[in-house]
Design a protein around this motif. Structure first.
Motif, mmCIF file in Angstrom:
data_model
loop_
_atom_site.group_PDB
_atom_site.id
_atom_site.type_symbol
_atom_site.label_atom_id
_atom_site.label_comp_id
_atom_site.label_asym_id
_atom_site.label_seq_id
_atom_site.Cartn_x
_atom_site.Cartn_y
_atom_site.Cartn_z
ATOM 1 N N UNK A 288 -1.963 -6.727 5.710
ATOM 2 C CA UNK A 288 -1.170 -7.373 6.854
ATOM 3 C C UNK A 288 -1.089 -6.626 8.157
ATOM 4 N N UNK A 289 -1.637 -5.531 8.125
ATOM 5 C CA UNK A 289 -1.365 -4.771 9.340
ATOM 6 C C UNK A 289 -2.347 -5.054 10.399
ATOM 7 N N UNK A 290 -1.896 -4.839 11.718
ATOM 8 C CA UNK A 290 -2.700 -5.460 12.896
ATOM 9 C C UNK A 290 -3.977 -4.691 13.296
ATOM 10 N N UNK A 291 -3.916 -3.550 12.811
ATOM 11 C CA UNK A 291 -5.246 -2.923 13.513
ATOM 12 C C UNK A 291 -6.309 -3.122 12.271
ATOM 13 N N UNK A 292 -7.426 -3.441 12.948
ATOM 14 C CA UNK A 292 -8.629 -3.787 12.134
ATOM 15 C C UNK A 292 -9.051 -2.662 11.446
ATOM 16 N N UNK A 293 -9.151 -1.425 12.184
ATOM 17 C CA UNK A 293 -9.671 -0.245 11.552
ATOM 18 C C UNK A 293 -8.924 0.117 10.271
ATOM 19 N N UNK A 294 -7.802 -0.037 10.268
ATOM 20 C CA UNK A 294 -6.703 0.241 9.125
ATOM 21 C C UNK A 294 -7.159 -0.396 7.860
ATOM 22 N N UNK A 295 -7.254 -1.893 8.242
ATOM 23 C CA UNK A 295 -7.535 -2.711 7.351
ATOM 24 C C UNK A 295 -8.882 -2.662 6.667
ATOM 25 N N UNK A 296 -9.848 -2.146 7.654
ATOM 26 C CA UNK A 296 -11.207 -1.929 6.898
ATOM 27 C C UNK A 296 -11.172 -0.791 5.995
ATOM 28 N N UNK A 297 -10.369 0.308 6.526
ATOM 29 C CA UNK A 297 -10.011 1.624 5.324
ATOM 30 C C UNK A 297 -9.299 1.049 4.304
ATOM 31 N N UNK A 298 -8.541 0.113 4.386
ATOM 32 C CA UNK A 298 -7.720 -0.236 3.168
ATOM 33 C C UNK A 298 -8.882 -0.896 2.044
ATOM 34 N N UNK A 299 -9.851 -1.935 2.611
ATOM 35 C CA UNK A 299 -10.530 -2.530 1.983
ATOM 36 C C UNK A 299 -11.697 -1.482 1.290
ATOM 37 N N UNK A 300 -11.955 -0.516 2.215
ATOM 38 C CA UNK A 300 -12.960 0.717 1.727
ATOM 39 C C UNK A 300 -12.324 1.221 0.245
ATOM 40 N N UNK A 361 -8.960 -4.015 -12.372
ATOM 41 C CA UNK A 361 -10.095 -4.464 -11.420
ATOM 42 C C UNK A 361 -10.012 -6.009 -11.173
ATOM 43 N N UNK A 362 -9.148 -6.836 -11.570
ATOM 44 C CA UNK A 362 -9.027 -8.067 -11.246
ATOM 45 C C UNK A 362 -8.084 -8.057 -9.786
ATOM 46 N N UNK A 363 -7.209 -7.045 -9.632
ATOM 47 C CA UNK A 363 -6.531 -7.065 -8.429
ATOM 48 C C UNK A 363 -7.504 -6.648 -7.187
ATOM 49 N N UNK A 364 -8.412 -5.669 -7.776
ATOM 50 C CA UNK A 364 -9.344 -4.936 -6.662
ATOM 51 C C UNK A 364 -10.224 -6.567 -6.270
ATOM 52 N N UNK A 365 -10.671 -7.003 -7.052
ATOM 53 C CA UNK A 365 -11.588 -8.154 -6.668
ATOM 54 C C UNK A 365 -10.839 -9.221 -5.890
ATOM 55 N N UNK A 366 -9.586 -9.435 -6.281
ATOM 56 C CA UNK A 366 -8.758 -10.305 -5.325
ATOM 57 C C UNK A 366 -8.561 -9.815 -3.979
ATOM 58 N N UNK A 367 -8.456 -8.712 -3.787
ATOM 59 C CA UNK A 367 -8.041 -8.030 -2.534
ATOM 60 C C UNK A 367 -9.439 -8.339 -1.668
ATOM 61 N N UNK A 368 -10.445 -7.903 -2.572
ATOM 62 C CA UNK A 368 -11.891 -7.678 -1.822
ATOM 63 C C UNK A 368 -12.316 -9.156 -1.008
ATOM 64 N N UNK A 369 -11.663 -10.342 -2.034
ATOM 65 C CA UNK A 369 -12.006 -11.703 -1.768
ATOM 66 C C UNK A 369 -11.073 -11.984 -0.459
ATOM 67 N N UNK A 370 -9.997 -11.487 -0.409
ATOM 68 C CA UNK A 370 -8.990 -11.693 0.684
ATOM 69 C C UNK A 370 -9.448 -11.305 1.853
ATOM 70 N N UNK A 371 -10.236 -9.769 1.575
ATOM 71 C CA UNK A 371 -10.730 -9.300 2.765
ATOM 72 C C UNK A 371 -12.042 -9.969 3.347
ATOM 73 N N UNK A 372 -12.580 -10.773 2.549
ATOM 74 C CA UNK A 372 -13.423 -11.658 3.172
ATOM 75 C C UNK A 372 -13.311 -12.795 4.060
ATOM 76 N N UNK A 373 -11.817 -13.094 4.063
ATOM 77 C CA UNK A 373 -11.288 -13.814 4.938
ATOM 78 C C UNK A 373 -10.928 -13.287 6.395
#
Length: 1188
Positions: A288-300, A361-373
């Motif tokens: 939910x953070x505004x900065x794209x780089x931080x969201x990308x690092x979070x996904x990473x 793992x279910x939580x991880x996959x859910x966060x990655x699917x949210x990252x796709x959006x």
């Protein structure tokens, strides 16, 4: 690739070879500047102290290195000696800090080009290197913005020294022998340095995360400090304030270090900490953070955590394509590839049943699917890669659920960002063999939809990124699957890619589709006519949108498999496109494709388009009307080839449908408002095409409706007018002839009288439209009406007080005047009502030549230029027509005036008008069929402008045009007009024009300095130009600036020896008259400059000039007094014989010391004192005459 010289499918020979040359033009063979770089690096000790040389050297090194950005591997053989040379400077104890920092800056430039991962491996990393590197790093100021490259490279170097295979406590024992040294363990020192640099705002933060990944994963550090460091990291994440810049910097550093640690660390070491880290990230809500780089690092970090939870295993169920050889794929006997297990040694003994999947793992996959959006592409891309990596370690059933979740992204309730992320995820899954062939039946339809995804938003649309990603999916599938697996979908994918490659609005998508098509042709070998299509629609060719729609599409439609899908796509997706350019191109493409599918167009497409042509959707209606027009005209062309009427191809319902479009739109009042701006030109195009197609509507009431629409549209804006004019010409040609060449007199009288009357309308658009309408009439419509039409258009060309602002109307009248003359034809003894003849030719030329003097200006600038351009084009067309049919009608006077006017325009300041005048001038001069008679000085002109100059001379370039134009000054006939044009250019504002025009003029004047007769002639011509343009600021002000430059450069030095030379006497008189009662400061400045230049002449004129300057020295404007004082001061410095030496110092002192912006009465006292010293009478204010 096609052999060189072979004609490809596009009809051009050797295009493929040419494109290959273009593609390879930037390829480098090796590091050719190695010697230059050696010299550069060796010179650093001598250059580093001087700021200018230091920056110049750095810039030179940057330029050399940047050449290898795309081929950095070429630097590999040279990296070691470059590194050693720079480290020698850095390690030298005598090197000053500035030189050390410069050395590290050069190291950073090299690492930026080659990549830090490769370059850092070359750093020396022995035990002896660790302590000096750490000490040097500790001495740096983390906040110094000038030396961040030093800190960045030192952190990378320290990362390499951390790899020494010895326990760090040994180094501590060595240090503790000396009680004076810092007793802090080296392990803690390095960790503290890393923590400091993880919190800085520059690029050193990235290097610090690399240091952490190398250092904390060491066996000894991991055992003692891993838990503490992870605690510190999680505390930093928890306490960071994401709303401030200071808070996001440590968060960025902490996330980078976590990503690097979980990437490079061993699973068994980090597994125990993974749930805690994941919980901390969940609480922080990084998504939910505004900065794209931080969201990308979070996904990473999340994906790395997911890989930590799952064992590193290769899924046995994954699909693997055996053969990857292009040669095998393209061979006729290519056998089906076998499915091979690439790495059976990984977890080969394990089975899926005995492996439990952690619940995290279910939580991880859910966060990655949210990252796709996510709204940013870099975050979606990282999430897609994460899904691919994590899915590769899941059992088959769970992996299939992930695929199903990804496919849920492709719902029309989702945004374009979600579709884009879904495409990237599918490509990653396919590339890794995780998308099994059984899923292709679900995936391919989704990808076909994504290839045409286009969502309108306001005045534009979203979806180009989705289409681009869909092309990437097709590219990935080509490499991932056997031809037999993709076989059932080959035609669908091939058609979709071809359609995207030639019809997509976005050039990136067209190129991506072409690349994907090429990959499929190579890897699959099953695309129909793949090689032929690739030859015509390669990566470079599809760059031009017009070429794609109008040429490449025709070639590809020649292959039966692609014809109907292409037509269907144009009809369903492109003729209702939001972009009008695409709609128009689509309809033209349908015109070109009609011969390829005649029956389909007549029986399916036209019946499908007719309802849309009168439907409610504006864009669909516009495109459908244009498509109906283009297809009907294409059918007519086919009918003509077999000597049949077009109605043989069209059913009566279609004919009636086409005829009824106008009436339906009119009844619904759909010609009004914004929609009317699209409907009017569209229906005008329909009228034009139906008329050209000879539809059987003669004497039908619909013709009156069409004529009424055309007449109304002539009063609209320019684009609508042009369509109406084209429609009028076609309508008259087809429906207003009683018999060939004989007009319907009623319609002729009605139209001509209506348009002539409208030329006098108070509405400018009505004047423009009716002038163009008269110009478009066919010959039989102007027969017996020519003189009336010429008189009306000639009147419309003349600027009057009433129509002074009607510049566009005069432009269109000049254009129409020439068109009417060319249409009517020329006959010396013919009737003035029928042809251009002796009676009316002079009037035509008078009107066009008068238009050449239209210099109307308004807020848009020199709008009169539009009229001049139209007049020049008209003169060219009429002159060539008259020269070909009756050259005796051209009198020497007309030809002389015409060529002189063109020469003037060719010498003026605006590039595009000068270029047009120059091209017309050369066209008339060089024309031989027919030859234009009575051109003055033809032979001399041909010497100045040889026959090949028409192509080689760039009139737009002042550097090329003016050296040629100034040669016309040698020809007496052209001298006046050329000088008139040149003075405007020399005294203009545009730097390049002023520079090259003045240089050419002064070179000519220099060449005649000793020729008193030629110089006298130039002087007389200048005075004549001044007299003729007195109080005409367009000419007089730049003329005075030109004269100032001439006088300053001594161009008239020959005249200064004669007392009161007539040139200077008359010039003084003209200047006085020009500025009389003027308040224009620009004009007054230029006149002051001319006065100061005239002081060099001898006789009584000098006293008169001084008197004028004294008057200006007491001017009512303070600025003009100050400017005059400055100019007079400089004049007295330049010409020391003007003032008696005894008073010269006094005069100069008063001029320089007086504040000329003071009160006028005070200033005039000083002015009068100067008058007494100079011996000129003091100016007096004339008394006003008493009132009568």
């Amino acid at each position: 690739m096609a052999p060189a010289g072979e004609v490809n499918g596009n009809g051009s020979a050797g295009d493929e070879g040419e494109m290959e040359v273009i593609a390879n033009a930037s390829l480098l063979a090796g590091f050719s500047e190695s010697e230059d770089v050696k010299a550069l690096l060796a010179s650093l000790p001598e250059l580093h102290e001087n700021l200018v040389t230091r920056e110049t050297t750095t810039e030179k090194f940057l330029v050399i290195m940047d050449r290898y950005q795309e081929q950095p591997h070429l630097l590999d053989p040279h990296l070691e000696w470059m590194l050693n040379m720079l480290l020698e400077l850095i390690r030298n104890e005598k090197s000053p800090p500035l030189l050390v920092h410069l050395g590290f800056k050069f190291l950073y430039i090299i690492s930026k080009v080659r990549g830090y991962k490769i370059f850092m491996q070359l750093f020396p990393h022995e035990v002896a290197d660790m302590q000096p590197v750490l000490d040097l790093l500790c001495r740096q100021d983390p906040k110094d913005p000038e030396t961040w490259e030093t800190r960045y490279m030192l952190l990378l170097w320290l990362s390499m020294t951390c790899l020494i295979p010895f326990d760090l406590s040994r180094l501590d024992g060595h240090l503790n022998l000396d009680p004076g040294l810092n007793r802090e363990p080296i392990m803690d020192r390095i960790l503290n340095v890393a923590k400091v640099y993880l919190n800085v705002a520059d690029k050193s933060r990235d290097a610090a995360s690399v240091l952490v990944s190398k250092f904390v994963t060491r066996p000894d550090v991991k055992q003692k400090r891993l838990g503490d460091f992870l605690d510190w990291t999680l505390t930093t994440i928890s306490q960071s304030d994401v709303l401030s810049t200071q808070g996001t910097v440590p968060l960025d550093g902490a996330l980078q270090s976590l990503a690097q640690l979980f990437k490079h660390g061993k699973r068994e070491d980090f597994l125990q900490y993974a749930p805690t880290v994941l919980q901390c990230l969940d609480q922080k809500k990084i998504a939910e953070i505004n900065q794209a780089k931080l969201r990308k690092l979070g996904v990473k970090v999340v994906q790395r955590l997911g890989l930590t939870f799952l064992k590193p295993r290769l899924a046995k169920w994954r699909y693997q394509r055996g053969s990857r050889s292009l040669a095998v794929n393209l061979a006729p006997s290519a056998a089906s590839g076998e499915v091979l297990d690439a790495k059976p040694e990984l977890e080969s003994g394990s089975t899926e049943e005995d492996y439990d999947i952690p619940e995290e793992v279910e939580n991880v996959i859910e966060q990655l699917l949210v990252g796709l959006k996510d709204k940013e592409g870099i975050v979606r891309w990282s999430a897609a890669k994460g899904i691919g990596r994590v899915t590769g370690r899941l059992p088959r059933e769970l992996a299939d659920e992930v695929v199903g979740s990804v496919l849920d992204c492709f719902s029309f309730q989702e945004t374009d960002n979600t579709w884009h992320g879904g495409c990237l995820a599918l490509a990653e899954l396919g590339r890794r063999g995780l998308l099994l062939p059984s899923r292709l039946s679900d995936v391919v339809p989704v990808i076909l939809k994504a290839l045409t995804y286009d969502e309108k938003r306001g005045a534009c649309s979203l979806g180009s990124n989705v289409r681009d990603a869909a092309c990437y999916v097709c590219w990935a599938f080509a490499r991932a699957y056997e031809p037999s697996e993709l076989g059932p979908y080959v035609n669908q994918i091939a058609n979709a890619l071809v359609i995207t490659a030639i019809f997509d609005r976005n050039v990136t998508c067209r190129k991506a589709a072409s690349a994907a098509f090429q990959e499929n042709v190579g890897r699959q070998g099953t695309f129909p006519h793949g090689i032929d299509i690739l030859t015509a629609a390669d990566y470079f060719t599809v760059g031009n949108l017009n070429n794609c729609y109008l040429n490449i599409s025709v070639y590809i439609a020649g292959f039966e498999e692609y014809t109907r899908p292409m037509i269907d796509h144009l009809v369903t997706r492109k003729i209702n496109h939001w972009d009008g350019v695409i709609r128009e191109l689509a309809t033209k493409a349908l015109h070109n494709l009609t011969p390829q599918a005649l029956d389909y167009m007549t029986n399916t497409v036209l019946p499908q388009l007719l309802p849309v042509a009168t439907a409610m959707d504006l864009h669909g209606r516009h495109g459908a009307i244009l498509a109906c027009a283009e297809i009907t005209h294409a059918l007519y062309k086919l009918a003509v080839q077999s000597n049949r009427p077009v109605t043989d191809f069209l059913s009566s319902d279609i004919v009636q449908g086409l005829k009824g479009i106008h009436q339906k739109l009119s009844d619904r009042k759909q010609y009004r408002g914004f929609g009317g701006e699209l409907m009017r030109p569209a229906v005008c195009v329909l009228i034009e095409k139906l008329s050209l197609s000879k539809m059987p509507f003669k004497d039908d009431p619909i013709i009156c409706g069409w004529q009424s629409l055309i007449d109304d549209s002539l009063n609209a804006k320019q684009g609508i007018q042009e369509a109406a004019v084209s429609a009028l010409a076609a309508l008259c040609q087809e429906y207003y002839q009683i018999q060939p060449g004989v007009a319907d007199t009623h319609m002729q009288e009605k139209l001509v009288s209506h348009y002539l009357a409208a030329l006098k309308s108070p509405e400018m658009l009505a004047c423009c439209g009716c002038a163009l309408a008269l110009g478009s009439l066919p010959r039989f419509m102007i027969h017996n009406k020519l003189q009336q039409i010429l008189d009306g258009l000639q009147e419309a060309c003349r600027p009057t007080q009433k129509n002074k602002g009607f510049t566009e109307a005069r432009r269109d009248a000049a254009t129409a005047l020439a068109q009417v003359c060319v249409t009517a034809g020329v006959s010396a003894q013919g009737s003035a009502d029928c042809v251009v003849c002796e009676e009316n030719v002079n009037g035509v030329y008078e009107a066009l030549l008068d238009c050449m003097n239209d210099y109307t200006t308004d807020s848009r600038g020199d709008v009169g230029g539009w009229v001049r351009v139209a007049a020049m084009t008209g003169l060219q067309d009429v002159t060539l027509e008259v020269s070909g049919s009756a050259p005796e009608l051209l009198s020497p006077a007309i030809c002389q005036r015409m060529m002189c006017c063109l020469a003037q325009q060719a010498a003026e300041k605006i590039d595009r008008y000068r270029a047009h005048a120059g091209s017309v001038f050369l066209r008339l001069l060089h024309s031989t069929q027919p030859a234009v008679p009575h051109i003055p000085h033809r032979e001399e002109l041909l010497n100045i402008f040889p026959l090949d100059s028409g192509e080689s001379l760039n009139w737009n370039a002042a550097s090329q045009a003016f050296p040629h134009v100034t040669q016309l000054l040698r020809l007496p006939v052209y001298q006046y007009h050329t000088l008139l044009g040149l003075t405007v250019s020399v005294g203009g504002l545009t730097e390049t024009t002023v520079h090259f025009s003045s240089r050419s003029l002064f070179e000519h004047l220099k060449s005649i300095q000793q020729n008193s007769a030629a110089l006298q002639q130039i002087g007389d011509t200048l005075l004549r130009v001044f007299r003729d343009n007195l109080r005409n600021d367009r000419v007089s002000v730049p003329l005075m600036w030109t004269l100032d430059q001439m006088l300053s450069n001594g161009c008239f030095e020959l005249f200064t020896n004669e007392e009161d030379h007539p040139f200077c006497v008359e010039l003084l008189s003209l200047c006085k008259e020009e500025i009389k009662k003027s308040m224009d400061t620009k004009k007054l400045r230029s006149c002051i400059a001319v006065y100061c230049g005239l002081i060099q002449f001898q006789g009584d004129v000098r006293k008169k000039v001084l008197s004028q300057l004294m008057i200006l020295l007491g001017h009512r404007f303070p600025l003009m007094r100050k400017v005059t004082a400055t100019h007079v001061y400089e004049m007295l410095l330049t010409y020391d014989d003007v003032v008696d030496g005894a008073v010269l110092d006094d005069v100069m002192a008063v001029l320089s010391d007086t504040d000329w912006e003071e009160d006028l009465s005070t200033v005039r006292i000083h002015r009068n004192q100067i008058c007494d010293w100079l011996g000129v009478p003091q100016p007096t204010i004339p008394a006003k005459s008493p009132a009568q």
